[in-house]
Design a protein around this motif. Sequence first.
Motif, PDB file in Angstrom:
ATOM      1  N   THR A  24       0.840  -1.201   0.000  1.00  0.00           N
ATOM      2  CA  THR A  24       0.000   0.000   0.000  1.00  0.00           C
ATOM      3  C   THR A  24       0.874   1.248   0.000  1.00  0.00           C
ATOM      4  O   THR A  24       0.654   2.193  -0.767  1.00  0.00           O
ATOM      5  CB  THR A  24      -0.889   0.016   1.271  1.00  0.00           C
ATOM      6  OG1 THR A  24      -1.632  -1.203   1.300  1.00  0.00           O
ATOM      7  CG2 THR A  24      -1.812   1.207   1.307  1.00  0.00           C
ATOM      8  N   GLN A  25       1.890   1.249   0.863  1.00  0.00           N
ATOM      9  CA  GLN A  25       2.759   2.427   0.960  1.00  0.00           C
ATOM     10  C   GLN A  25       3.623   2.576  -0.290  1.00  0.00           C
ATOM     11  O   GLN A  25       3.926   3.699  -0.702  1.00  0.00           O
ATOM     12  CB  GLN A  25       3.639   2.339   2.216  1.00  0.00           C
ATOM     13  CG  GLN A  25       2.854   2.360   3.516  1.00  0.00           C
ATOM     14  CD  GLN A  25       2.065   3.653   3.744  1.00  0.00           C
ATOM     15  OE1 GLN A  25       2.436   4.719   3.260  1.00  0.00           O
ATOM     16  NE2 GLN A  25       0.958   3.547   4.465  1.00  0.00           N
ATOM     17  N   ILE A  28       1.871   4.523  -2.853  1.00  0.00           N
ATOM     18  CA  ILE A  28       1.813   5.964  -2.554  1.00  0.00           C
ATOM     19  C   ILE A  28       3.175   6.614  -2.823  1.00  0.00           C
ATOM     20  O   ILE A  28       3.283   7.623  -3.524  1.00  0.00           O
ATOM     21  CB  ILE A  28       1.391   6.202  -1.079  1.00  0.00           C
ATOM     22  CG1 ILE A  28      -0.018   5.634  -0.841  1.00  0.00           C
ATOM     23  CG2 ILE A  28       1.475   7.680  -0.712  1.00  0.00           C
ATOM     24  CD1 ILE A  28      -0.465   5.607   0.613  1.00  0.00           C
ATOM     25  N   SER A 178      -2.274   3.479  11.223  1.00  0.00           N
ATOM     26  CA  SER A 178      -3.156   3.576  10.054  1.00  0.00           C
ATOM     27  C   SER A 178      -2.323   3.936   8.824  1.00  0.00           C
ATOM     28  O   SER A 178      -1.200   4.449   8.946  1.00  0.00           O
ATOM     29  CB  SER A 178      -4.207   4.660  10.292  1.00  0.00           C
ATOM     30  OG  SER A 178      -3.564   5.909  10.329  1.00  0.00           O
ATOM     31  N   ILE A 179      -2.879   3.689   7.650  1.00  0.00           N
ATOM     32  CA  ILE A 179      -2.200   4.033   6.393  1.00  0.00           C
ATOM     33  C   ILE A 179      -1.777   5.506   6.422  1.00  0.00           C
ATOM     34  O   ILE A 179      -0.645   5.851   6.083  1.00  0.00           O
ATOM     35  CB  ILE A 179      -3.136   3.764   5.185  1.00  0.00           C
ATOM     36  CG1 ILE A 179      -3.392   2.260   5.053  1.00  0.00           C
ATOM     37  CG2 ILE A 179      -2.558   4.339   3.896  1.00  0.00           C
ATOM     38  CD1 ILE A 179      -4.452   1.883   4.023  1.00  0.00           C
ATOM     39  N   GLU A 180      -2.683   6.370   6.886  1.00  0.00           N
ATOM     40  CA  GLU A 180      -2.428   7.824   6.896  1.00  0.00           C
ATOM     41  C   GLU A 180      -1.292   8.184   7.849  1.00  0.00           C
ATOM     42  O   GLU A 180      -0.648   9.215   7.681  1.00  0.00           O
ATOM     43  CB  GLU A 180      -3.690   8.592   7.339  1.00  0.00           C
ATOM     44  CG  GLU A 180      -4.875   8.482   6.393  1.00  0.00           C
ATOM     45  CD  GLU A 180      -5.559   7.111   6.417  1.00  0.00           C
ATOM     46  OE1 GLU A 180      -5.449   6.401   7.448  1.00  0.00           O
ATOM     47  OE2 GLU A 180      -6.170   6.727   5.409  1.00  0.00           O
ATOM     48  N   ASP A 181      -1.076   7.365   8.878  1.00  0.00           N
ATOM     49  CA  ASP A 181      -0.010   7.670   9.840  1.00  0.00           C
ATOM     50  C   ASP A 181       1.342   7.068   9.431  1.00  0.00           C
ATOM     51  O   ASP A 181       2.386   7.474   9.926  1.00  0.00           O
ATOM     52  CB  ASP A 181      -0.385   7.159  11.236  1.00  0.00           C
ATOM     53  CG  ASP A 181      -1.456   8.023  11.878  1.00  0.00           C
ATOM     54  OD1 ASP A 181      -1.645   9.161  11.408  1.00  0.00           O
ATOM     55  OD2 ASP A 181      -2.101   7.561  12.838  1.00  0.00           O
ATOM     56  N   THR A 183       2.380   6.817   6.101  1.00  0.00           N
ATOM     57  CA  THR A 183       2.920   7.576   4.960  1.00  0.00           C
ATOM     58  C   THR A 183       3.845   8.734   5.384  1.00  0.00           C
ATOM     59  O   THR A 183       4.937   8.877   4.822  1.00  0.00           O
ATOM     60  CB  THR A 183       1.774   8.088   4.056  1.00  0.00           C
ATOM     61  OG1 THR A 183       0.975   6.970   3.676  1.00  0.00           O
ATOM     62  CG2 THR A 183       2.314   8.758   2.796  1.00  0.00           C
TER      63      THR A 183
END
Length: 191
Positions: A24-25, A28, A178-181, A183
Amino acid sequence: MAAEARAKAWRIVFLGPPGCGKGTQASILKEDLGIPAIATGDMLREAVAAGTSLGDKVKGIMAAGDLVGDDLMAEVVEDRLGRDDTAGGFLLDGYPRTVSQAETLEGILTRQGQALDRVVLFRVPEAVLVSRALGRKRADDREDVIRERLRVYREKTEPLVEYYSKRSLLDEIDGDRSIEDVTPQLRRLFG
Ligand code: AMP
């Protein structure tokens, strides 16, 4: 992300157990840095789906949660890293997975006059990995296969932590977020 970050030809390896979120990362960060993300697992799944001779060779191994042989993986990766789009850097996701593969990678890059810039280790507790994986629906995501994949990771892949740490290439991030944390932790490394 700043233009100077994009200008550098980053050669990156993402290291971590199955389900740690590196795929996932990678999708991004590759946009941020303008480099291709090369996921060997995806390449092999595509070969299986297309029914190529590579696909036929790896299908049973993948279904069992085992590792495809180092020699076969060396061919796959050397071929991929020989393509033009890697001239400005790349992000490897899922390779290397053994010390022998790390040595192979070093050899390929040395022949190309290149070297790795950084290896990022995603740290996630094992219980979290199992519950995350059970929430996904992939053919190799049955619980016994998940546990086997984690066992193989500890045995074959974890030695790479020491391998890259000795070469002063290793950075760690906390993947139990979380994904947002996650990145921003990566952006700090490559910003
Ligand atoms: P992944 O999507 O990265 O979890 O990979 C899925 C499966 O593909 C793994 O469980 C292995 O069977 C195979 N695979 C992917 N990358 C490698 C590698 N570098 N070496 C050996 N097997 C691999």
